[in-house]
Design a protein around this motif. Structure first.
Motif, short mmCIF file in Angstrom:
data_model
loop_
_atom_site.label_atom_id
_atom_site.label_comp_id
_atom_site.label_asym_id
_atom_site.label_seq_id
_atom_site.Cartn_x
_atom_site.Cartn_y
_atom_site.Cartn_z
N VAL A 132 -57.64 -11.60 41.40
CA VAL A 132 -57.63 -13.00 40.96
C VAL A 132 -56.21 -13.34 40.53
O VAL A 132 -55.62 -12.65 39.69
CB VAL A 132 -58.62 -13.26 39.81
CG1 VAL A 132 -58.50 -14.71 39.33
CG2 VAL A 132 -60.05 -12.96 40.23
N ASN A 133 -55.66 -14.39 41.12
CA ASN A 133 -54.34 -14.90 40.74
C ASN A 133 -54.51 -16.11 39.84
O ASN A 133 -55.30 -17.01 40.16
CB ASN A 133 -53.55 -15.29 41.99
CG ASN A 133 -53.30 -14.11 42.91
OD1 ASN A 133 -53.10 -12.99 42.46
ND2 ASN A 133 -53.33 -14.36 44.22
N VAL A 134 -53.79 -16.15 38.75
CA VAL A 134 -53.86 -17.29 37.84
C VAL A 134 -52.82 -18.31 38.28
O VAL A 134 -51.61 -18.11 38.13
CB VAL A 134 -53.67 -16.88 36.38
CG1 VAL A 134 -53.69 -18.11 35.48
CG2 VAL A 134 -54.76 -15.89 35.96
N SER A 135 -53.29 -19.41 38.83
CA SER A 135 -52.44 -20.48 39.31
C SER A 135 -52.55 -21.67 38.36
O SER A 135 -52.63 -21.48 37.15
CB SER A 135 -52.84 -20.86 40.75
OG SER A 135 -51.95 -21.81 41.28
N THR A 160 -52.52 -16.59 47.80
CA THR A 160 -53.93 -16.27 47.60
C THR A 160 -54.70 -16.37 48.91
O THR A 160 -55.49 -15.48 49.26
CB THR A 160 -54.55 -17.22 46.56
OG1 THR A 160 -53.88 -17.04 45.30
CG2 THR A 160 -56.04 -16.96 46.38
N LYS A 161 -54.47 -17.42 49.65
CA LYS A 161 -55.19 -17.64 50.91
C LYS A 161 -54.82 -16.58 51.95
O LYS A 161 -55.69 -16.03 52.64
CB LYS A 161 -54.91 -19.04 51.44
CG LYS A 161 -55.51 -20.16 50.57
CD LYS A 161 -55.13 -21.52 51.13
CE LYS A 161 -55.63 -22.64 50.22
NZ LYS A 161 -57.10 -22.73 50.19
N VAL A 162 -53.53 -16.30 52.08
CA VAL A 162 -53.10 -15.30 53.07
C VAL A 162 -53.63 -13.91 52.69
O VAL A 162 -54.10 -13.15 53.55
CB VAL A 162 -51.57 -15.29 53.20
CG1 VAL A 162 -51.12 -14.17 54.14
CG2 VAL A 162 -51.07 -16.63 53.74
N MET A 163 -53.55 -13.58 51.41
CA MET A 163 -54.08 -12.29 50.96
C MET A 163 -55.57 -12.18 51.24
O MET A 163 -56.07 -11.13 51.66
CB MET A 163 -53.80 -12.11 49.46
CG MET A 163 -52.33 -11.89 49.14
SD MET A 163 -51.95 -12.14 47.37
CE MET A 163 -52.93 -10.85 46.63
N ILE A 172 -61.90 -6.59 50.29
CA ILE A 172 -61.13 -6.92 49.09
C ILE A 172 -61.05 -8.44 49.01
O ILE A 172 -60.49 -9.08 49.90
CB ILE A 172 -59.71 -6.33 49.14
CG1 ILE A 172 -59.77 -4.80 49.28
CG2 ILE A 172 -58.92 -6.72 47.89
CD1 ILE A 172 -58.44 -4.17 49.64
N ARG A 173 -61.64 -9.01 47.98
CA ARG A 173 -61.66 -10.47 47.83
C ARG A 173 -60.46 -10.92 46.98
O ARG A 173 -60.10 -10.26 46.02
CB ARG A 173 -62.95 -10.93 47.16
CG ARG A 173 -64.20 -10.62 47.96
CD ARG A 173 -65.46 -11.21 47.33
NE ARG A 173 -65.76 -10.66 46.03
CZ ARG A 173 -65.65 -11.30 44.87
NH1 ARG A 173 -65.22 -12.57 44.86
NH2 ARG A 173 -65.95 -10.73 43.74
N VAL A 174 -59.88 -12.06 47.37
CA VAL A 174 -58.75 -12.61 46.63
C VAL A 174 -58.98 -14.09 46.40
O VAL A 174 -59.22 -14.86 47.34
CB VAL A 174 -57.42 -12.41 47.39
CG1 VAL A 174 -56.24 -12.87 46.52
CG2 VAL A 174 -57.24 -10.96 47.83
N ASN A 175 -58.94 -14.50 45.15
CA ASN A 175 -59.12 -15.91 44.77
C ASN A 175 -58.12 -16.26 43.67
O ASN A 175 -57.52 -15.39 43.06
CB ASN A 175 -60.55 -16.14 44.25
CG ASN A 175 -61.60 -15.88 45.31
OD1 ASN A 175 -61.77 -16.65 46.24
ND2 ASN A 175 -62.33 -14.77 45.16
N SER A 176 -57.98 -17.56 43.43
CA SER A 176 -57.17 -17.99 42.29
C SER A 176 -57.99 -18.93 41.42
O SER A 176 -58.94 -19.57 41.88
CB SER A 176 -55.89 -18.69 42.75
OG SER A 176 -56.15 -19.99 43.21
N VAL A 177 -57.60 -19.01 40.16
CA VAL A 177 -58.10 -20.05 39.26
C VAL A 177 -56.96 -21.01 39.00
O VAL A 177 -55.80 -20.60 38.86
CB VAL A 177 -58.65 -19.48 37.94
CG1 VAL A 177 -59.92 -18.69 38.18
CG2 VAL A 177 -57.61 -18.63 37.22
N VAL A 233 -60.53 -18.78 47.66
CA VAL A 233 -60.75 -20.04 46.95
C VAL A 233 -59.66 -20.27 45.91
O VAL A 233 -59.22 -19.33 45.23
CB VAL A 233 -62.14 -20.02 46.27
CG1 VAL A 233 -62.25 -21.09 45.18
CG2 VAL A 233 -63.24 -20.21 47.30
N THR A 234 -59.21 -21.51 45.77
CA THR A 234 -58.38 -21.92 44.64
C THR A 234 -59.27 -22.79 43.76
O THR A 234 -59.51 -23.95 44.06
CB THR A 234 -57.13 -22.70 45.12
OG1 THR A 234 -57.53 -23.75 46.00
CG2 THR A 234 -56.18 -21.79 45.86
N LEU A 235 -59.77 -22.23 42.70
CA LEU A 235 -60.83 -22.84 41.89
C LEU A 235 -60.27 -23.69 40.77
O LEU A 235 -59.70 -23.17 39.80
CB LEU A 235 -61.72 -21.73 41.30
CG LEU A 235 -62.84 -22.20 40.37
CD1 LEU A 235 -63.86 -23.04 41.13
CD2 LEU A 235 -63.51 -21.01 39.72
#
Length: 244
Positions: A132-135, A160-163, A172-177, A233-235
């Motif tokens: 999870v990336n904090v955006s 986040t999207k490319v990862m 391996i799931r990758v999302n951001s908040v 997802v960018t949540l």
């Protein structure tokens, strides 16, 4: 939700204050083995005093080699939260090279460095993982005097999207908040002025800024199996700001 991270090793960057510190404490309560990184030793000491089970690492994330060595020393990692960040605010015409370099070196570069190490190890071990990336909402909406910050968070969103695309086949799931303003020490840099704060709050349908715990809860959800089909997802955690 019945969430437990028992048996999971979770690495969180930027645990010294604010969202990162709160998150580290929450994850520990969910029975994770938490490894926290911060540049400031006194912040790590106070975190360790509050929860001795948290493993702390002092390293400057701007230092690629030192960070790589530090992260490699605590492998394996099952889950990663790239939380470290800063804000250098100025009108576009007054933004400096030093502010640009510092912002990108803290907000963007460590995500690449740390995620490469953790991701490669997960793939090698053939283990499912979550990042999870904090955006920020500033990655998706222009905010006056935030040119460099907005650019850095836009970069985080695209990373986040490319990862997510490249790591997805390895489970391996990758999302951001993407929170709106949160009145942490960093949030106060840009929004401590009540008049300026009101100008932003008036654009948020829920009529308030976010609480730290509201961001933490979203991160915990994205780390957990409860979000097992959510990837790339960018949540927004913005009270509807981006919907207007």
């Amino acid at each position: 939700m019945n969430i437990s991270f028992e048996g999971k090793r979770v690495l969180v960057t930027g645990v010294g204050q604010g969202i990162g510190r709160n998150l580290a404490l929450h994850l520990s309560k969910y029975h994770a083995t938490v490894i926290g990184i911060s540049k400031t030793q006194k912040h790590l000491d106070s975190l360790k005093a509050e929860d001795p089970s948290i493993i702390t690492i002092q390293v400057d994330l701007c230092d690629w080699s030192a960070t790589k060595k530090a992260v490699e020393s605590v492998l394996p990692i099952d889950m990663l939260v790239n939380n470290a960040g800063l804000a250098c605010l100025a009108p576009f015409l007054k933004a400096t090279e030093e502010e640009f370099d510092l912002t990108m070196n803290v907000n963007v570069k460590p995500i690449v460095n740390v995620s490469q190490i953790v991701g490669a190890d997960l793939i090698k071990r053939k283990v499912a993982g979550t990042i999870v990336n904090v955006s920020s909402q500033a990655g998706q909406a222009a905010v006056r005097d935030h040119a460099i910050y907005c650019a850095s968070k836009g970069a985080v969103d695209m990373l986040t999207k490319v990862m997510a695309v490249e790591f997805g086949p390895h489970n391996i799931r990758v999302n951001s908040v993407n929170p709106t303003v949160v009145m942490t020490a960093m949030g106060k840099i840009g929004w401590d002025d009540p008049v300026k704060a009101r100008s932003m709050i008036d654009k948020i349908p829920l009529g308030r800024f976010a609480e730290v715990e509201e961001v933490v809860n979203a991160i915990v959800y994205l780390l957990s199996d409860q979000s097992s089909m959510i990837n790339g997802v960018t949540l927004p955690i913005d009270g509807g700001f981006l919907a207007t």
